[in-house]
Design a protein around this motif. Structure first.
Motif, PDB file in Angstrom:
ATOM      1  N   ALA A 185       0.827  -1.213   0.000  1.00 17.14           N
ATOM      2  CA  ALA A 185       0.000   0.000   0.000  1.00 17.14           C
ATOM      3  C   ALA A 185       0.863   1.267   0.000  1.00 17.14           C
ATOM      4  O   ALA A 185       0.353   2.367  -0.184  1.00 17.14           O
ATOM      5  N   LEU A 186       2.177   1.104   0.200  1.00 18.67           N
ATOM      6  CA  LEU A 186       3.058   2.283   0.204  1.00 18.67           C
ATOM      7  C   LEU A 186       3.468   2.580  -1.241  1.00 18.67           C
ATOM      8  O   LEU A 186       4.551   2.216  -1.688  1.00 18.67           O
ATOM      9  N   THR A 187       2.572   3.210  -1.995  1.00 13.64           N
ATOM     10  CA  THR A 187       2.837   3.433  -3.418  1.00 13.64           C
ATOM     11  C   THR A 187       3.501   4.780  -3.685  1.00 13.64           C
ATOM     12  O   THR A 187       4.083   4.989  -4.733  1.00 13.64           O
ATOM     13  N   ASP A 188       3.378   5.695  -2.726  1.00 17.25           N
ATOM     14  CA  ASP A 188       4.082   6.973  -2.847  1.00 17.25           C
ATOM     15  C   ASP A 188       4.307   7.517  -1.440  1.00 17.25           C
ATOM     16  O   ASP A 188       3.860   6.922  -0.456  1.00 17.25           O
ATOM     17  N   GLU A 189       5.022   8.631  -1.347  1.00 17.77           N
ATOM     18  CA  GLU A 189       5.371   9.181  -0.036  1.00 17.77           C
ATOM     19  C   GLU A 189       4.123   9.638   0.713  1.00 17.77           C
ATOM     20  O   GLU A 189       4.018   9.481   1.934  1.00 17.77           O
ATOM     21  N   ALA A 190       3.145  10.190  -0.026  1.00 18.66           N
ATOM     22  CA  ALA A 190       1.921  10.670   0.624  1.00 18.66           C
ATOM     23  C   ALA A 190       1.201   9.529   1.340  1.00 18.66           C
ATOM     24  O   ALA A 190       0.637   9.722   2.421  1.00 18.66           O
ATOM     25  N   SER A 191       1.227   8.328   0.760  1.00  8.94           N
ATOM     26  CA  SER A 191       0.527   7.215   1.415  1.00  8.94           C
ATOM     27  C   SER A 191       1.186   6.883   2.751  1.00  8.94           C
ATOM     28  O   SER A 191       0.502   6.518   3.718  1.00  8.94           O
ATOM     29  N   ALA A 192       2.501   7.021   2.838  1.00  8.94           N
ATOM     30  CA  ALA A 192       3.185   6.777   4.117  1.00  8.94           C
ATOM     31  C   ALA A 192       2.843   7.877   5.131  1.00  8.94           C
ATOM     32  O   ALA A 192       2.588   7.602   6.311  1.00  8.94           O
ATOM     33  N   MET A 193       2.803   9.131   4.652  1.00  8.82           N
ATOM     34  CA  MET A 193       2.461  10.241   5.555  1.00  8.82           C
ATOM     35  C   MET A 193       1.030  10.108   6.071  1.00  8.82           C
ATOM     36  O   MET A 193       0.747  10.372   7.241  1.00  8.82           O
TER      37      MET A 193
END
Ligand code: CTP
Ligand code: MG
Length: 227
Positions: A185-193
């Motif tokens: 589910a960590l497809t971009d930095e925003a998803s991690a934030m």
């Protein structure tokens, strides 16, 4: 008094470009006289606020790279994009950068005004900011493994995320570590934030900022990079 803002770019460039099916990874293909990676590096350095660029590369790509350039360092990439990004972010933190601007090596057409807008939107906000474009086509969901429409999906308020994505370096390192670099589910930095409770701002991107993914994208980017 708050600490001075120092921005480094992190460019994940350790992928193999399976969908492109070229003999070398897509970021090393030449378009309009420069490699796609070089165009992407030059694009982020258009903005004076970006002091340095950390490029994450795989070990067996090292021979494709220029030995040294001012403002650019190479760091070890990883097996996933998130691992490559985290590697760059940790190097940036070690060198006292407060913020990171993550930009795909495969997006050489980043316009200067889009870069400036995401820096402005994210720099004084812990939520950070990302570049994105509104979804322009109708969306359909199919049945699993069947080419038949099961439902329409309303496209209101839906955006396609691009890069650059700008965040506090320490918050992004925490976010990626907590979510896990192999989390699908960590497809971009925003998803991690978002995973650690932040809500990044959206900044309008551009079609010219397309991510080179399939062979036909080379025709488009060749036209976009023409001056
Ligand atoms: N990337 C990376 N490390 C990885 C995987 C991807 O640094 N382990 C980088 C790519 O080099 C690219 C960016 O992340 O600049 C966006 O990824 P993508 O477009 O998916 O590139 P690839 O993974 O190389 O392509 P594919 O998915 O088709 O194999
Ligand atoms: Mg990939």
């Amino acid at each position: 008094m708050s600490e001075p803002v120092r921005i480094a770019a992190v460019i994940p460039a350790a992928g193999y470009g399976k969908r492109m099916q070229s003999s070398v990874p897509k970021q090393f293909l030449t378009v309009q006289g420069r490699s796609i990676l070089q165009h992407s590096v030059d694009a982020v350095l258009q903005n004076e606020a970006v002091e340095h660029v950390f490029i994450a590369v795989s070990e067996n790509a090292q021979h494709q790279l220029p030995l040294s350039r001012p403002k650019v360092s190479f760091v070890a990439g990883g097996d996933t994009r998130a691992e490559s990004v985290l590697s760059g972010v940790l190097h940036a933190i070690t060198q006292q950068y407060t913020h990171v601007l993550v930009h795909d090596a495969a997006r050489p057409g980043l316009p200067a005004e889009v870069l400036a807008a995401v820096i402005k939107a994210g720099i004084h906000d812990d939520n950070g900011a990302i570049v994105a474009v509104p979804v322009r086509d109708s969306l359909k969901r199919s049945e699993p493994d069947q080419l038949i429409i099961s439902t329409n999906v309303a496209r209101d308020n839906l955006w396609q995320a691009q890069t650059p994505q700008l965040f506090s370096a320490s918050l992004l390192a925490d976010a990626i570590s907590e979510m896990g670099t192999d989390n699908p589910a960590l497809t971009d930095e925003a998803s991690a934030m978002e995973f650690i409770g932040y809500h990044p701002k959206l900044v309008m991107g551009s079609l010219k900022n397309l991510k080179i993914t399939h062979p036909e994208d080379l025709e488009l980017i060749t036209a976009f990079l023409k001056v």
